[in-house]
Write an enzyme that holds these catalytic residues in place. Structure first.
Site, PDB file in Angstrom:
ATOM      1  N   GLU A 179     -17.971   5.283 -20.483  1.00 24.20           N
ATOM      2  CA  GLU A 179     -16.999   5.290 -21.575  1.00 24.20           C
ATOM      3  C   GLU A 179     -15.943   4.230 -21.287  1.00 24.20           C
ATOM      4  OE1 GLU A 179     -17.346   9.983 -22.843  1.00 24.20           O
ATOM      5  OE2 GLU A 179     -15.944   9.438 -21.253  1.00 24.20           O
ATOM      6  N   ASP A 208     -13.015  13.217 -15.632  1.00 24.72           N
ATOM      7  CA  ASP A 208     -13.950  14.074 -14.907  1.00 24.72           C
ATOM      8  C   ASP A 208     -14.511  13.408 -13.654  1.00 24.72           C
ATOM      9  OD1 ASP A 208     -14.521  16.704 -15.217  1.00 24.72           O
ATOM     10  OD2 ASP A 208     -16.438  16.410 -16.225  1.00 24.72           O
ATOM     11  N   LYS A 360     -19.573  21.043 -17.622  1.00 25.83           N
ATOM     12  CA  LYS A 360     -19.485  19.843 -18.460  1.00 25.83           C
ATOM     13  C   LYS A 360     -18.152  19.739 -19.220  1.00 25.83           C
ATOM     14  CE  LYS A 360     -24.518  19.970 -19.018  1.00 25.83           C
ATOM     15  NZ  LYS A 360     -24.710  21.277 -18.330  1.00 25.83           N
ATOM     16  N   LYS A 361     -18.221  19.361 -20.504  1.00 25.71           N
ATOM     17  CA  LYS A 361     -17.003  19.106 -21.286  1.00 25.71           C
ATOM     18  C   LYS A 361     -16.182  20.378 -21.475  1.00 25.71           C
ATOM     19  CE  LYS A 361     -15.420  17.422 -25.804  1.00 25.71           C
ATOM     20  NZ  LYS A 361     -15.839  16.874 -27.125  1.00 25.71           N
ATOM     21  N   ASP A 385     -12.134  13.071 -28.166  1.00 21.04           N
ATOM     22  CA  ASP A 385     -13.022  12.286 -27.326  1.00 21.04           C
ATOM     23  C   ASP A 385     -12.362  10.934 -27.100  1.00 21.04           C
ATOM     24  OD1 ASP A 385     -14.839  14.340 -27.317  1.00 21.04           O
ATOM     25  OD2 ASP A 385     -16.079  13.502 -28.923  1.00 21.04           O
ATOM     26  N   ASP A 387     -13.341   7.993 -27.298  1.00 16.75           N
ATOM     27  CA  ASP A 387     -13.675   6.881 -28.197  1.00 16.75           C
ATOM     28  C   ASP A 387     -13.112   7.099 -29.598  1.00 16.75           C
ATOM     29  OD1 ASP A 387     -15.279   8.950 -28.980  1.00 16.75           O
ATOM     30  OD2 ASP A 387     -17.177   7.850 -28.864  1.00 16.75           O
ATOM     31  N   ASP A 558     -18.905  23.183 -28.924  1.00 18.20           N
ATOM     32  CA  ASP A 558     -17.940  23.150 -30.021  1.00 18.20           C
ATOM     33  C   ASP A 558     -18.248  24.211 -31.075  1.00 18.20           C
ATOM     34  OD1 ASP A 558     -20.268  21.858 -30.704  1.00 18.20           O
ATOM     35  OD2 ASP A 558     -19.312  20.010 -31.389  1.00 18.20           O
TER      36      ASP A 558
END
Length: 834
Positions: A179, A208, A360-361, A385, A387, A558
């Site tokens: 990213e 992370d 993870k997220k 996020d 981006d 989500d």
């Protein structure tokens, strides 16, 4: 809204509820301007408006007007206050619109007529038994920013301070390699420059990877923000992400003279270019000066928790005095009368330990939620996020219009914004804009219990994330006249939230809606506890990831998180703005797009086969909302039928017709009637949704591509998971996933060629019925070819930039196959009957 693309598509869609579609999530131009060109594009705008920012960026989504929407008559404020438990002086902060009756009622009539047609079709076919539920009540809600400003900012006699509550903003990033750092820092800069009281806003960057590169990039970004933020405030800059702003073909201007604006613009642009150079050089400069960095070896990503305050709370230190241009020894342009203070900024990297699941997220967000509780404990949070960036500086205020409204504000758990993307090619070949979902299905959910959580650009009430019931579901006997005192009876249990005294204290303060405007003292004890709550081991033995925070153990955390919050009785709101609130980056090729789709569809199936199944989970979810969640979890299964029927063109490759159903012509006519009606309904939907025909058609095409590649892959992996119990991992090799789509394409190309050959040989002997069968079969093949057109372009590689090649190539292939068939027929006549 995706209509059937074939016999299979129609059959599958008969069992697919239309309440919501499944699935979910830079402008070009010269950065510099000559003096004359720059002066020509300077235009005026209002100081506080969230309107259009001059010319649109390349590839930006154009805003549609509300010609098909009308205002809903507002109910009595007194009644609303009574129902919500609010005071009589609470304002109405958003407006509600519904689709015009002249469009909505014909739409509903068509829905009912189609339902009758489907029932007749089902009776005729006997086997398939599901009809669809329509989008009966699409609702659009828009914030009233002027009312919010009047009641929470412009209050004479209150000392001039804002009454808006605090917001903690979370930016998640995995690492600086996958990213790009520049995107992440632009996201941070847009947050720091947003129009919200700086003492009530805190930005958290959660890394992370624990990378020194990202930490030092954040330090550089905050340093540049001391110039960028005042520039944005002085000249009402939109958007406030510098990379996107400097790529605009035009920019807005408000305030001082054009000459002063151009001088400031050039200065800030030059500083931004130098800032980008420093970011690019960070990896090499850190390696040169840091022996510790050079000696570090990757240990599967394991590291201790890190929390660093990069920018103190504005109350902790005096405002910056401005920059000095070292190159030219000139001072920064004057910011007299402009607020130069910055919000608090923190760097967070959760600790990772061998033997503990990192989740993870979702685990990343939960660690950030706990860290923010100790440092700022704002009653509202919003996550991005890395981006994505804030495209409209009024976006955070817009979300507060729904959270603070006198009607449903207290019972609103989260506010979701639509996702918009700026790097999509003008033709949107792979349906990346996904406008049918964001502007069609989400409006429909907005008329029920509310939209689902889409992973980014969503503001949450902290209490909803903590698993606390909304006011409407709290026991009446426990609610005194002052409903806020109910929270005093709710205890923060260590078994639920973890054994941290400081964190449990923050939960108690959140329950009582207490929030200090100054951060706590950062002594050694506090810092040690702060680092402890961001470790992944902190979750063990608690309700984190289950009934508290973001949900674990599923690819689509989500949707399940939103489902859990809806299940407690909270509602959600879908916020649309004239000028899009947020903007991000979409997948740029078919590989990335399909990998994204397969993860979404696989996660949806995981949800269906878990305790979060919409049939049994969410005790307080409304019936139609439950059906919509059911649709979001089972839609990949329809691909099995679509893939089967898409291969049916083999009927041309064998001596006689394949008897799919007798009589074949009547069967296809039933399908055609239903397909036409679905497209008529789709036409009405795109009218009130503001979706273009191109968006609608791209959605159709990509649905077929996904249904023959990504969706079957997800179904296969889910079946393997259910049989082996080894867990599901959505890692796919590119070529195997595309084999089914390639087979379908080849079969249809070959079928059209064989059809032409058969026509040349047998046209004189066919009966009228056979001619009709042949025409309908050929129509089926051609329809599939149109739907797979983007896929055919994708496999052409670099030749895809010249679509005319495909237009010429396909007819040549059809003719060659036809000639081959005729030649084989003549050669093998009397041996094999074709």
């Amino acid at each position: 809204m995706s209509s059937p693309a074939s016999h299979a598509d129609a059959d599958a869609r008969l069992s697919e509820p239309l309440l919501a579609n499944g699935g979910g999530g830079g402008g070009g131009g010269d950065a510099g301007f000559h003096d004359g060109a720059l002066a020509a594009v300077v235009v005026a705008t209002s100081a506080h408006g969230g309107g259009s920012s001059g010319k649109e960026k390349k590839g930006a989504v154009k805003v549609k007007d509300d010609g098909y929407w009308v205002d809903v008559t507002q109910e009595s404020t007194a009644v609303d206050d009574l129902e919500s438990g609010g005071g009589g002086d609470r304002p109405l902060l958003f407006s509600t619109k519904k689709v015009k009756a002249t469009l909505l009622y014909p739409y509903r009539v068509l829905i009912l007529v189609r339902l009758v047609a489907v029932i007749l079709f089902i009776a005729w076919r006997i086997k398939h038994n599901n009809s669809d539920l329509p989008k009966f009540r699409p609702i659009k809600r828009t914030p009233n920013l002027a009312a919010l400003r009047q009641h929470y900012d412009d209050r004479p006699g209150d000392g001039g301070g804002s009454l808006l509550p605090g917001i903690d903003v979370f930016v998640t990033t995995a690492d600086p390699v996958s990213e790009p750092v520049l995107y992440t820092m632009n996201c941070v800069l847009s947050i720091l420059a947003t129009d919200y009281p700086v003492d009530r806003l805190t930005c958290y960057l959660t890394d992370d990877s624990g990378s020194l590169v990202l930490y030092e990039a954040l330090v550089e970004a905050v340093s540049f923000a001391t110039l960028w933020v005042p520039f944005c405030r002085k000249h009402s800059v939109e958007p406030r992400a510098p990379e996107s702003y400097f790529q605009l073909e035009g920019m807005i201007y408000n305030g001082r003279s054009p000459g002063e604006f151009m001088n400031d613009y050039r200065y800030v642009q030059r500083e931004y270019e130098e800032f980008k150079v420093r970011l690019e050089m960070l990896p090499s400069t850190i390696k040169e000066r840091s022996d510790v960095y050079n000696s570090m070896k990757a240990r599967d990503g394991h590291h201790a928790g890190i929390v660093k305050i990069v920018q103190n709370h504005p109350s902790c230190k005096p405002e910056a005095e401005g920059h000095q241009d070292q190159a030219s020894n000139t001072t920064l342009p004057s910011f007299d009368g402009v607020d130069t203070s910055l919000p608090m900024v923190a760097y967070v990297s959760r600790g990772k330990t061998p033997g503990h699941e990192h989740n993870k997220k979702a685990g990343n967000l939960n660690a950030q939620l706990r860290a923010s509780a100790l440092l700022s404990n704002a009653p509202f949070t919003i996550n991005f996020d890395c981006d994505h960036y804030i495209n409209n500086s009024q976006a955070l205020r817009a979300a507060m219009c729904f959270m603070l409204d006198a009607r449903e504000g207290d019972n609103t758990g989260f506010v979701q914004f639509p996702q918009r993307f700026e790097n999509v090619d003008p033709t949107d070949r792979y349906g990346n804009h996904n406008r049918v979902f964001f502007d069609g299905a989400m409006y429909a959910l907005n008329g029920l219990q509310g939209p689902t959580y889409l992973g980014t650009g969503c503001m949450f009430r902290r209490l909803a994330l903590y698993g606390i019931d909304p006011p409407r579901w709290r026991p009446e006997e426990d609610i005194p006249v002052d409903s806020s005192k109910y929270e005093e009876n709710v205890t923060a249990e260590a078994s639920r939230f973890g054994n941290s005294t400081l964190f449990l204290d923050s939960v108690s303060k959140a329950l009582k809606q207490e929030r200090s405007t100054t951060p706590p003292s950062l002594d050694d004890t506090f810092l040690a506890e702060l680092e402890r709550v961001v470790t992944c081991s902190f979750d063990k033995g608690t309700d984190w990831g289950k009934g508290v925070g973001y949900i674990y153990d599923i690819a689509t955390e989500d949707i399940v998180t939103g489902f859990r919050i809806h299940g407690q009785g909270w509602r959600s709101m879908y916020c649309t703005m004239e000028h899009d609130a947020f903007c991000g980056i979409a997948p740029i090729n078919l590989t990335e797009r399909l990998h994204q789709i397969v993860r979404w569809s696989g996660g949806s199936l995981e949800m269906f086969f878990s305790h979060n199944n919409p049939f049994i989970g969410g005790r307080r979810i409304q019936p139609l909302q439950r059906v919509s969640y059911l649709n979001m979890t089972i839609y990949p299964v329809t691909s099995v039928f679509i893939l089967t029927y898409a291969l049916s063109p083999v009927m041309w490759l064998i001596p006689d017709e394949v008897y799919i159903q007798r009589p074949f012509t009547r069967y296809v006519m039933y399908l055609l009637v239903i397909i036409v009606m679905i497209h008529m309904i789709g036409w009405l939907e795109i009218k009130w949704a503001g979706v273009t025909w191109l968006d609608y058609w791209r959605n159709e095409q990509f649905f077929m591509i996904g249904s023959t590649s990504a969706y079957p892959a997800a179904v296969l992996h889910m079946a393997v998971n259910l049989l082996t119990k080894k867990g599901i991992h959505f890692r796919f090799r590119w070529v195997p996933m595309l084999i089914p789509t390639m087979v379908v394409l080849i079969c249809n190309v070959g079928a059209i060629g064989v059809a032409l050959g058969k026509t040349a040989i047998y046209i004189g002997t066919w009966t009228a019925a056979k001619k009709m069968h042949a025409a309908l079969g050929l129509l089926f093949n051609i329809w599939i070819m149109f739907l797979l057109y983007p896929f055919a372009l994708a496999i052409m590689g670099r030749w895809a930039k010249r679509p005319v090649i495909l237009v010429v190539l396909l007819p040549i292939i059809f003719v060659l196959v036809a000639l081959l068939y005729v030649g084989l027929h003549i050669l093998l006549a009397g041996v094999i009957k074709f």
